[in-house]
Design an enzyme around this catalytic site. Sequence first.
Site, mmCIF file in Angstrom:
data_model
loop_
_atom_site.group_PDB
_atom_site.id
_atom_site.type_symbol
_atom_site.label_atom_id
_atom_site.label_comp_id
_atom_site.label_asym_id
_atom_site.label_seq_id
_atom_site.Cartn_x
_atom_site.Cartn_y
_atom_site.Cartn_z
ATOM 1 N N ASN A 8 -58.715 -25.876 4.328
ATOM 2 C CA ASN A 8 -58.750 -24.889 5.416
ATOM 3 C C ASN A 8 -57.532 -23.993 5.230
ATOM 4 O O ASN A 8 -56.404 -24.400 5.517
ATOM 5 C CB ASN A 8 -58.697 -25.628 6.765
ATOM 6 C CG ASN A 8 -58.569 -24.684 7.948
ATOM 7 O OD1 ASN A 8 -58.690 -23.472 7.789
ATOM 8 N ND2 ASN A 8 -58.332 -25.244 9.118
ATOM 9 N N TRP A 9 -57.781 -22.798 4.743
ATOM 10 C CA TRP A 9 -56.656 -21.908 4.425
ATOM 11 C C TRP A 9 -56.095 -21.215 5.658
ATOM 12 O O TRP A 9 -55.098 -20.506 5.573
ATOM 13 C CB TRP A 9 -57.104 -20.878 3.370
ATOM 14 C CG TRP A 9 -56.934 -21.385 1.962
ATOM 15 C CD1 TRP A 9 -56.858 -22.693 1.563
ATOM 16 C CD2 TRP A 9 -56.797 -20.602 0.767
ATOM 17 N NE1 TRP A 9 -56.684 -22.777 0.203
ATOM 18 C CE2 TRP A 9 -56.648 -21.499 -0.320
ATOM 19 C CE3 TRP A 9 -56.794 -19.241 0.498
ATOM 20 C CZ2 TRP A 9 -56.486 -21.069 -1.636
ATOM 21 C CZ3 TRP A 9 -56.638 -18.811 -0.821
ATOM 22 C CH2 TRP A 9 -56.484 -19.716 -1.874
ATOM 23 N N LYS A 10 -56.763 -21.366 6.809
ATOM 24 C CA LYS A 10 -56.286 -20.736 8.042
ATOM 25 C C LYS A 10 -56.001 -19.241 7.787
ATOM 26 O O LYS A 10 -56.743 -18.610 7.048
ATOM 27 C CB LYS A 10 -55.081 -21.498 8.590
ATOM 28 C CG LYS A 10 -55.404 -22.995 8.728
ATOM 29 C CD LYS A 10 -54.400 -23.778 9.481
ATOM 30 C CE LYS A 10 -54.845 -25.237 9.549
ATOM 31 N NZ LYS A 10 -53.960 -26.070 10.339
ATOM 32 N N HIS A 91 -62.275 -25.929 15.516
ATOM 33 C CA HIS A 91 -60.922 -26.334 15.148
ATOM 34 C C HIS A 91 -60.026 -26.266 16.385
ATOM 35 O O HIS A 91 -60.154 -25.347 17.206
ATOM 36 C CB HIS A 91 -60.385 -25.429 14.037
ATOM 37 C CG HIS A 91 -59.139 -25.990 13.407
ATOM 38 N ND1 HIS A 91 -57.911 -25.897 14.026
ATOM 39 C CD2 HIS A 91 -58.949 -26.675 12.265
ATOM 40 C CE1 HIS A 91 -57.010 -26.497 13.262
ATOM 41 N NE2 HIS A 91 -57.612 -26.981 12.185
ATOM 42 N N GLU A 93 -57.116 -25.302 16.774
ATOM 43 C CA GLU A 93 -56.363 -24.056 16.906
ATOM 44 C C GLU A 93 -57.211 -22.971 17.576
ATOM 45 O O GLU A 93 -56.668 -22.057 18.192
ATOM 46 C CB GLU A 93 -55.846 -23.610 15.528
ATOM 47 C CG GLU A 93 -54.678 -24.479 15.085
ATOM 48 C CD GLU A 93 -54.441 -24.529 13.587
ATOM 49 O OE1 GLU A 93 -55.016 -23.702 12.850
ATOM 50 O OE2 GLU A 93 -53.690 -25.423 13.157
ATOM 51 N N GLU A 160 -59.331 -34.653 13.831
ATOM 52 C CA GLU A 160 -58.026 -34.050 13.583
ATOM 53 C C GLU A 160 -57.151 -34.195 14.827
ATOM 54 O O GLU A 160 -57.207 -33.338 15.737
ATOM 55 C CB GLU A 160 -58.177 -32.557 13.263
ATOM 56 C CG GLU A 160 -58.951 -32.293 11.993
ATOM 57 C CD GLU A 160 -58.512 -30.989 11.347
ATOM 58 O OE1 GLU A 160 -58.189 -31.031 10.169
ATOM 59 O OE2 GLU A 160 -58.456 -29.955 12.046
ATOM 60 N N GLY A 166 -50.318 -29.986 10.728
ATOM 61 C CA GLY A 166 -49.199 -29.148 10.310
ATOM 62 C C GLY A 166 -47.838 -29.692 10.693
ATOM 63 O O GLY A 166 -46.838 -28.978 10.631
ATOM 64 N N SER A 205 -52.150 -33.228 8.248
ATOM 65 C CA SER A 205 -51.067 -33.538 7.317
ATOM 66 C C SER A 205 -51.490 -34.438 6.155
ATOM 67 O O SER A 205 -50.709 -35.256 5.680
ATOM 68 C CB SER A 205 -49.872 -34.146 8.062
ATOM 69 O OG SER A 205 -49.354 -33.225 9.008
ATOM 70 N N GLY A 226 -55.221 -28.710 5.452
ATOM 71 C CA GLY A 226 -54.675 -27.387 5.711
ATOM 72 C C GLY A 226 -53.630 -27.012 4.672
ATOM 73 O O GLY A 226 -53.938 -26.559 3.571
ATOM 74 N N GLY A 227 -52.367 -27.232 5.010
ATOM 75 C CA GLY A 227 -51.253 -26.793 4.177
ATOM 76 C C GLY A 227 -51.368 -27.196 2.717
ATOM 77 O O GLY A 227 -51.087 -26.387 1.816
HETATM 78 P P1 PGA Z 1 -52.743 -29.622 7.934
HETATM 79 O O1 PGA Z 1 -53.971 -28.908 8.707
HETATM 80 O O2 PGA Z 1 -53.346 -30.350 6.757
HETATM 81 O O3 PGA Z 1 -51.845 -28.493 7.529
HETATM 82 O O4 PGA Z 1 -52.111 -30.569 8.904
HETATM 83 C C1 PGA Z 1 -55.236 -29.533 8.835
HETATM 84 C C2 PGA Z 1 -56.174 -28.667 9.621
HETATM 85 O O5 PGA Z 1 -55.757 -28.081 10.635
HETATM 86 O O6 PGA Z 1 -57.364 -28.532 9.270
#
Ligand code: PGA
Length: 245
Positions: A8-10, A91, A93, A160, A166, A205, A226-227
Site C-alpha cells: 500500500n503505497w499510500k 483503510h 486512514e 490492521e 506506521g 509495521s 505500507g512503509g
Molecule cells: P505500515 O502500513 O506497514 O506502514 O504500518 C500498513 C498499512 O497501513 O496498510
Amino acid sequence: MRKLVAGNWKMHGLAADLDEVRAIAAGAQRFPSVEVALCVPATLIERAARAVPGFAIGAQDVHFADRGAHTGCVCTAMLTDAGASLAIVGHSERREAQRESDAEVKAKAEAALAAGLGVILCVGESPEVREAGDAVAAVSAQLDASLPRCAIDGLAVAYEPIWAIGTGKVASCEDIAEMHRAIRGRLLAAYGDAGGQVRILYGGSVKASNAPEIFEVADVDGALVGGASLRAEDFLPIVEAAARP
Ligand code: PGA
C-alpha cells in the site's frame, strides 16, 4: 491457501518511482507461490499497469457509485479502465480522515467485487479499544457491518490494528492469532464454507524482520504492507518469507 502480499503505497509514488514498481514485479516472479500486488496512488495506476503487464496493480480506494456528481472520486470502471485489478477499501486512514462508515465500506466492497476487482477490506481497532480489552468485539462488529453481501470471489480481509500502522509497533503473535481466529469465525458465519476461502491479511509495521513469524500464525494468509512496500529491497524479503512452506 496461496498467500497474498500487497503493498500500500499510500500518498507516495511519482513517475520516477516506476523503476521501483518494475523491480518489485520482476522480483516477485521468483516467488510464484505467492500472489503479490501493489496498490499505488490513482494517478500512477495506469502507468504502473503499463510498466508491469501481468502484475497486479491496485487502487487504495474506490467510490461505490458507478458514475455521477462525486467531485474528486474514482469509480470501479475508471479503475479497471486504468488497468487496476484490485482495490483496498475501508483503510483506517480513510475511515478516520474521510469519516467513512461501515455501510460505505460495505457498498464500496460490493461495487468493486461486482466490477470484477479484487478487494482488500480493512478492519482494525484503535489503541483505546485495545487497552480497554474490547478489540475482538469491536473488530468483529466492524467486520460484520462492513462485509459485502454478494458473491465474494476475490475478497480478502486485512486486520490492521490502528496503533500498529506506521508506528513500528507490531501486534504480538498471540494477539494476531486471536483476532484472525475471530475474523475467520465471522467470515464462516457470514458466508458458510466460502468464508473459509477468504484470505485474512495482517497489516501494521510488517517488515522483513517480523514477517517470518507473522506468516507462521494460524489464519494469517498474507500481509498488507505500507512503509516497507515502497522499495523492492524492503518488500521482496517479505514476499520471500510468505513463500516459505
Ligand atoms: P505500515 O502500513 O506497514 O506502514 O504500518 C500498513 C498499512 O497501513 O496498510
